[in-house]
Scaffold this motif. Structure first.
Motif, PDB file in Angstrom:
ATOM      1  N   SER A   1      -6.959   6.471   4.256  1.00  0.00           N
ATOM      2  CA  SER A   1      -7.769   5.264   4.432  1.00  0.00           C
ATOM      3  C   SER A   1      -6.986   3.983   4.146  1.00  0.00           C
ATOM      4  CB  SER A   1      -9.002   5.323   3.515  1.00  0.00           C
ATOM      5  OG  SER A   1      -8.613   5.247   2.153  1.00  0.00           O
ATOM      6  N   GLY A   2      -5.801   4.109   3.544  1.00  0.00           N
ATOM      7  CA  GLY A   2      -4.981   2.937   3.250  1.00  0.00           C
ATOM      8  C   GLY A   2      -5.503   2.110   2.095  1.00  0.00           C
ATOM      9  N   THR A   3      -6.262   2.747   1.191  1.00  0.00           N
ATOM     10  CA  THR A   3      -6.867   2.008   0.082  1.00  0.00           C
ATOM     11  C   THR A   3      -6.082   2.105  -1.231  1.00  0.00           C
ATOM     12  OG1 THR A   3      -8.262   3.911  -0.488  1.00  0.00           O
ATOM     13  CG2 THR A   3      -9.200   2.258   1.027  1.00  0.00           C
ATOM     14  N   LEU A   4      -5.016   2.866  -1.242  1.00  0.00           N
ATOM     15  CA  LEU A   4      -4.247   3.015  -2.478  1.00  0.00           C
ATOM     16  C   LEU A   4      -3.185   1.916  -2.533  1.00  0.00           C
ATOM     17  CD1 LEU A   4      -3.759   4.585  -5.065  1.00  0.00           C
ATOM     18  CD2 LEU A   4      -2.265   6.128  -3.788  1.00  0.00           C
ATOM     19  N   MET A   5      -3.382   0.983  -3.439  1.00  0.00           N
ATOM     20  CA  MET A   5      -2.494  -0.165  -3.563  1.00  0.00           C
ATOM     21  C   MET A   5      -1.303   0.169  -4.457  1.00  0.00           C
ATOM     22  SD  MET A   5      -4.199  -1.993  -1.568  1.00  0.00           S
ATOM     23  CE  MET A   5      -3.220  -3.458  -1.607  1.00  0.00           C
TER      24      MET A   5
ATOM     25  N   LYS B   1      -7.079  11.606   0.967  1.00  0.00           N
ATOM     26  CA  LYS B   1      -8.056  10.748   1.641  1.00  0.00           C
ATOM     27  C   LYS B   1      -7.784   9.274   1.348  1.00  0.00           C
ATOM     28  CE  LYS B   1     -11.692  14.196   1.840  1.00  0.00           C
ATOM     29  NZ  LYS B   1     -12.986  14.654   1.321  1.00  0.00           N
ATOM     30  N   MET B   2      -7.374   8.983   0.116  1.00  0.00           N
ATOM     31  CA  MET B   2      -7.039   7.598  -0.235  1.00  0.00           C
ATOM     32  C   MET B   2      -5.859   7.104   0.609  1.00  0.00           C
ATOM     33  SD  MET B   2      -7.358   7.903  -4.387  1.00  0.00           S
ATOM     34  CE  MET B   2      -7.079   6.183  -4.817  1.00  0.00           C
TER      35      MET B   2
ATOM     36  N   GLN C   1      -1.446  -0.901  -8.106  1.00  0.00           N
ATOM     37  CA  GLN C   1      -2.320  -0.067  -8.932  1.00  0.00           C
ATOM     38  C   GLN C   1      -1.662   1.294  -9.188  1.00  0.00           C
ATOM     39  OE1 GLN C   1      -5.661   1.384  -6.710  1.00  0.00           O
ATOM     40  NE2 GLN C   1      -6.749   2.148  -8.505  1.00  0.00           N
TER      41      GLN C   1
ATOM     42  N   SER D   1       1.547   4.890   1.485  1.00  0.00           N
ATOM     43  CA  SER D   1       1.231   5.700   2.663  1.00  0.00           C
ATOM     44  C   SER D   1       1.642   7.147   2.415  1.00  0.00           C
ATOM     45  CB  SER D   1       1.953   5.158   3.898  1.00  0.00           C
ATOM     46  OG  SER D   1       3.332   5.468   3.837  1.00  0.00           O
TER      47      SER D   1
ATOM     48  N   THR E   1       0.846  -1.191   0.000  1.00  0.00           N
ATOM     49  CA  THR E   1       0.000   0.000   0.000  1.00  0.00           C
ATOM     50  C   THR E   1       0.882   1.241   0.000  1.00  0.00           C
ATOM     51  OG1 THR E   1      -0.115   0.019   2.415  1.00  0.00           O
ATOM     52  CG2 THR E   1      -1.910  -1.085   1.250  1.00  0.00           C
TER      53      THR E   1
END
Length: 194
Positions: A112-116, A108-109, A119, A76, A74
Motif C-alpha cells: 500500500s506504500g504506507t510504511l514511511m 500489506k503495508m 518511522q 518498498s 517510503t
C-alpha cells in the motif's frame, strides 16, 4: 571519523564503509533521520553485516537499500525484501518484529506504500541492534576482521603520508620491504628444496 572508528571496531573494510556512510548521510540530509538516527541506523546495519560476514560489496548493497528508503521517504518491497533481504538474511522477519506486526501485515503495508522510512528505519535499527549487538563485538575479533583492520591501518597510513608529502619516503620504504620479503620467500623455498 565515525565510519573509521566503527570500521576498526567491527573489522570492516574502511574505504567502502566510509563511502557507504557518506551516501547514507547525504540521503538523510533534511529529514528527521539526519544526525544521530542515521549513525544508529548505519551502525546497526554494519554490525549485522559484520556478524553475517558480508563482503564489502554486500555491505555497501545493504546500505544502498537503506539510502534508497531514506531518499524515497517510503519503504518498498523491492528495497526491503529484495535488496536488503538478499544481503541480510532474515531482514524481513526482523522488520516485522520491529514494527510489531506479522510478516503478512508488513507485506500489506509495503504494497500500500504506507510504511514511511522515518518511522520504520529507527525501529528497524533498534531491532537489528537487539538481535546482533553482542555478536557484532565478537565478529570484530574474527580472523577476517583482523585482516581488515590491518588493511585499514595501511589505508590510513597511505592517506596520512599523502597529506604530509612524505609519499616518496614511504615508497622507498615499501620498495625495500618488498625486496626483503621476496628474498625471505626465495630463501625459504631454497631451504625447503622447492
Amino acid at each position: 571519523a565515525f565510519a573509521a572508528q566503527l570500521s576498526n571496531r567491527l573489522g570492516l573494510e574502511l574505504l567502502g564503509t566510509s563511502q557507504a556512510y557518506g551516501k547514507l548521510m547525504a540521503a538523510a540530509r533534511g529529514t528527521t533521520l539526519e544526525g544521530k538516527n542515521t549513525r544508529d541506523i548505519f551502525k546497526a546495519v554494519a554490525s549485522a553485516g559484520a556478524v553475517m560476514g558480508l563482503t564489502a560489496d554486500e555491505q555497501s548493497g545493504a546500505l544502498l537499500a537503506v539510502s534508497q528508503m531514506m531518499s524515497k521517504g517510503t519503504v518498498s518491497a523491492e528495497e526491503l525484501r529484495g535488496q536488503l533481504g538478499e544481503r541480510l538474511p532474515g531482514a524481513f522477519k526482523i522488520a516485522a518484529q520491529a514494527m510489531g506486526v506479522t510478516e503478512a501485515e508488513l507485506g500489506k503495508m509495503l504494497e500500500s506504500g504506507t510504511l514511511m522510512a522515518e518511522q520504520f528505519l529507527p525501529k528497524f535499527a533498534a531491532e537489528l541492534h537487539k538481535t546482533y549487538g553482542q555478536a557484532a563485538v565478537e565478529a570484530g575479533n574474527s580472523g577476517q576482521a583482523s585482516f581488515n583492520k590491518l588493511a585499514n591501518s595501511w589505508d590510513q597510513l597511505k592517506l596520512a603520508l599523502a597529506d604530509t608529502g612524505a609519499w616518496s619516503v614511504a615508497l622507498s620504504f615499501v620498495g625495500n620491504l618488498t625486496a626483503g620479503i621476496n628474498k625471505l620467500s626465495a630463501a625459504t623455498r631454497e631451504a625447503a628444496g622447492t
